[in-house]
Design a protein around this motif. Structure first.
Motif, PDB file in Angstrom:
ATOM      1  N   THR A 290       0.823  -1.196   0.000  1.00  8.85           N
ATOM      2  CA  THR A 290       0.000   0.000   0.000  1.00  8.85           C
ATOM      3  C   THR A 290       0.864   1.255   0.000  1.00  8.85           C
ATOM      4  OG1 THR A 290      -1.873   1.119   1.055  1.00  8.85           O
ATOM      5  CG2 THR A 290      -0.242   0.134   2.529  1.00  8.85           C
ATOM      6  N   ARG A 291       0.396   2.242  -0.740  1.00  9.20           N
ATOM      7  CA  ARG A 291       1.057   3.534  -0.810  1.00  9.20           C
ATOM      8  C   ARG A 291       0.108   4.516  -1.480  1.00  9.20           C
ATOM      9  NH1 ARG A 291       5.498   5.119  -4.820  1.00  9.20           N
ATOM     10  NH2 ARG A 291       4.251   7.016  -4.586  1.00  9.20           N
ATOM     11  N   GLY A 292       0.434   5.781  -1.409  1.00  9.78           N
ATOM     12  CA  GLY A 292      -0.339   6.772  -2.130  1.00  9.78           C
ATOM     13  C   GLY A 292       0.145   6.906  -3.556  1.00  9.78           C
ATOM     14  N   LEU A 293      -0.707   7.468  -4.406  1.00  9.35           N
ATOM     15  CA  LEU A 293      -0.243   7.821  -5.742  1.00  9.35           C
ATOM     16  C   LEU A 293       0.873   8.847  -5.634  1.00  9.35           C
ATOM     17  CD1 LEU A 293      -3.678   7.960  -7.558  1.00  9.35           C
ATOM     18  CD2 LEU A 293      -1.737   6.546  -8.262  1.00  9.35           C
ATOM     19  N   GLY A 294       0.797   9.692  -4.602  1.00  5.97           N
ATOM     20  CA  GLY A 294       1.870  10.627  -4.313  1.00  5.97           C
ATOM     21  C   GLY A 294       2.698  10.122  -3.148  1.00  5.97           C
ATOM     22  N   SER A 310       3.392   8.256 -12.226  1.00  7.12           N
ATOM     23  CA  SER A 310       2.803   8.332 -13.562  1.00  7.12           C
ATOM     24  C   SER A 310       1.990   7.076 -13.806  1.00  7.12           C
ATOM     25  CB  SER A 310       3.909   8.440 -14.606  1.00  7.12           C
ATOM     26  OG  SER A 310       4.678   7.233 -14.631  1.00  7.12           O
ATOM     27  N   GLY A 311       1.206   7.075 -14.858  1.00  6.21           N
ATOM     28  CA  GLY A 311       0.470   5.869 -15.211  1.00  6.21           C
ATOM     29  C   GLY A 311       1.400   4.698 -15.464  1.00  6.21           C
ATOM     30  N   THR A 312       2.502   4.947 -16.158  1.00 11.23           N
ATOM     31  CA  THR A 312       3.472   3.888 -16.449  1.00 11.23           C
ATOM     32  C   THR A 312       4.050   3.305 -15.169  1.00 11.23           C
ATOM     33  OG1 THR A 312       4.057   4.766 -18.627  1.00 11.23           O
ATOM     34  CG2 THR A 312       5.706   3.409 -17.522  1.00 11.23           C
ATOM     35  N   ALA A 313       4.460   4.178 -14.250  1.00 11.34           N
ATOM     36  CA  ALA A 313       5.038   3.696 -12.993  1.00 11.34           C
ATOM     37  C   ALA A 313       4.009   2.927 -12.171  1.00 11.34           C
ATOM     38  CB  ALA A 313       5.581   4.874 -12.197  1.00 11.34           C
ATOM     39  N   LEU A 314       2.766   3.363 -12.201  1.00 13.13           N
ATOM     40  CA  LEU A 314       1.706   2.691 -11.462  1.00 13.13           C
ATOM     41  C   LEU A 314       1.456   1.294 -12.013  1.00 13.13           C
ATOM     42  CD1 LEU A 314      -0.586   2.647  -9.395  1.00 13.13           C
ATOM     43  CD2 LEU A 314      -1.985   3.951 -11.016  1.00 13.13           C
ATOM     44  N   ALA A 392       6.870  -7.816 -19.881  1.00 13.30           N
ATOM     45  CA  ALA A 392       8.078  -7.082 -20.274  1.00 13.30           C
ATOM     46  C   ALA A 392       7.951  -5.648 -19.781  1.00 13.30           C
ATOM     47  CB  ALA A 392       8.247  -7.112 -21.788  1.00 13.30           C
ATOM     48  N   LEU A 393       8.789  -5.272 -18.799  1.00 15.24           N
ATOM     49  CA  LEU A 393       8.683  -3.955 -18.178  1.00 15.24           C
ATOM     50  C   LEU A 393       9.354  -2.863 -18.982  1.00 15.24           C
ATOM     51  CD1 LEU A 393       9.298  -4.869 -14.418  1.00 15.24           C
ATOM     52  CD2 LEU A 393       7.172  -4.879 -15.715  1.00 15.24           C
ATOM     53  N   ALA A 439       4.066   0.798 -24.947  1.00  9.82           N
ATOM     54  CA  ALA A 439       3.212   0.419 -23.825  1.00  9.82           C
ATOM     55  C   ALA A 439       4.015   0.458 -22.528  1.00  9.82           C
ATOM     56  CB  ALA A 439       2.650  -0.973 -24.040  1.00  9.82           C
ATOM     57  N   PRO A 440       3.369   0.699 -21.389  1.00  7.32           N
ATOM     58  CA  PRO A 440       4.089   0.656 -20.109  1.00  7.32           C
ATOM     59  C   PRO A 440       4.672  -0.731 -19.828  1.00  7.32           C
ATOM     60  CG  PRO A 440       1.919   1.685 -19.857  1.00  7.32           C
ATOM     61  CD  PRO A 440       1.954   1.067 -21.223  1.00  7.32           C
TER      62      PRO A 440
END
Length: 449
Positions: A290-294, A310-314, A392-393, A439-440
């Motif tokens: 668990t963590r915040g988006l920020g 970011s969306g990619t990191a998420l 694939a990251l 793609a992310p």
């Protein structure tokens, strides 16, 4: 960050209470993605000091610079702290944290629209804060007048969340701060890790108060997830009818397929929790990241793109957690008015779009024989129903190594096209199609394994 399953006590010896034997239900293990919602009086000032990039959780004497906005009610009481200084400038001397209750206007909150964003982002369960450490209750409780129906929003926000979540077909959970309640305590502010467990009520009266609130939540909302925080008062850990063991037995009687976390301070837990922590390998027990988006759970208005996923990191975070046998409980911190800040909304919508195409490689999966590889292009593995999904990251690299265990399987990309596989000194290598290189995460599925 501490691991709460290791904090248990006191030891009652032969007089220890009997805890339920419920484990972690399959629906929870299949869900993979939940959304926390941290919303409270702290959303009015919506501020905490920044420490640059990354999350730097305070240790010992650093609590005056606490990075969590939802800890505002504690940090503002530390004279001379950045939060205290800012509070004096904005609200004036004599304005207490609890006075902010009358400044809280949730006029923009539309529960169905809000929950729709979370479900659209892929959430299978939703867990709003019913009462954080500040003690302000977001439901219509009979235990205290310090609640969102009597003051501030003048609305039963948890009832609205619950009803909207059930209508949307998602599971509903509740967060509850069991051991910390600054509203009904007379302790000094917490300024260290030691203080975190020193300045808290452990008496029977407070244990009964907490039990009554938790019983209300279970009776009214039958939550699928019971997410307690910062342990439970020691005065409620024995074999009494109002103590944890009895509370949990009654909870499971009411919600047989419910689940609890590990933050009760007793020798029983459901899933493990890991907060803002990178886990290097598969954890055999079901667990939740668990963590915040920020960089905090409560909304911090000073955060920008440097401080938020970011969306990619998420997406990559979700894949990493699931490959290691975890669920991701990602937090959205709404503004005081009940709106989702655009910075958070963008990442959520990108996650939902990716899961719309690749959810079959996430939901209902389990870890493979290993979580990923230490060499070559970064990748993670999940598996379900005889299929192994290779995530694939870094699809922009244009190629991904296929492990020896999968190179003779039928390899397909999400659109069903067969993978082009070649061999070099490192073994089998699949070429990432041009359409997936931006793609992310690109998913290559090995069927018939």
């Amino acid at each position: 960050m501490m691991n709460f399953e290791k904090r248990t006590g006191p030891d009652f010896g032969a007089a220890a209470p009997v805890y339920p034997g419920n484990g972690v239900p399959e629906w929870y293990r299949d869900a993979k993605l939940g959304f926390f919602v941290h919303w409270g009086l702290y959303s009015v000032p919506a501020w905490a000091v920044q420490h640059g990039e990354g999350v730097n959780i305070p240790t010992e004497d650093a609590y005056a610079w606490h990075q969590y906005a939802e800890w505002y009610g504690n940090t503002v009481r530390i004279a001379g702290s950045p939060t205290w200084e800012r509070h004096q400038r904005l609200y004036g001397p004599g304005t207490s944290y609890e006075d902010l209750a009358d400044r809280w206007d949730a006029a923009a909150f539309d529960a169905d629209a809000f929950v729709g964003e979370l479900v659209g982002a892929g959430a299978k369960y939703i867990v709003p804060t019913t009462k954080h450490h500040e003690g302000f209750c977001l439901w219509d409780t009979t235990t205290t007048g310090f609640n969102a129906v009597a003051r501030g929003p003048r609305r039963d926000l948890i009832a609205e969340f619950h009803d909207a979540t059930r209508r949307a077909g998602a599971r509903f959970g509740v967060y509850y701060s069991g051991a910390l309640d600054w509203h009904v305590s007379d302790f000094p502010p917490i300024e260290s890790d030691t203080d975190l467990f020193r300045y808290r009520r452990n008496d029977e009266h407070f244990a009964r108060y907490s039990a009554a609130q938790l019983e209300e939540l279970v009776e009214r909302f039958a939550p699928d997830v019971l997410w307690n925080d910062i342990e439970w008062p020691d005065g409620g850990k024995g074999d009494q009818d109002y103590a944890v063991a009895a509370l949990l037995r009654r909870y499971f009687d009411a919600v047989p397929d419910g689940v609890v976390n590990d933050r009760w301070g007793v020798p029983y837990h459901g899933f493990l929790t890991r907060e803002y922590t990178d886990i290097p390998e598969i954890i055999p027990e079901p667990w939740e990241s668990t963590r915040g988006l920020g960089y905090s759970f409560g909304f911090n208005q000073d955060e920008d793109e440097r401080h938020s996923l970011s969306g990619t990191a998420l997406i990559r975070l979700l894949v990493d957690v699931v490959a290691k046998n975890g669920n991701l409980l990602i937090n959205v911190g709404p503004a005081a008015d009940g709106s989702i800040p655009e910075l958070q909304r963008r990442a959520m919508r990108e996650l939902g779009g990716w899961l719309g195409d690749n959810g079959g490689a996430v939901y209902g999966t389990r870890p493979w024989i290993r979580m990923g590889e230490r060499t070559g292009a970064p990748r993670r593995y999940t598996t379900a129903s005889g299929t192994v999904h290779l995530h694939a990251l870094d699809p922009a690299a244009g190629r991904v190594e296929v492990p020896a265990e999968l190179e003779h399987a039928t390899l397909r990309w999400p659109d069903g096209t067969a993978a082009e596989v070649s061999h070099d000194v490192s073994g089998a290598v699949a070429t990432v199609p041009q359409g997936l290189r931006n793609a992310p995460v690109a998913v290559l599925s090995a069927h018939g394994v």
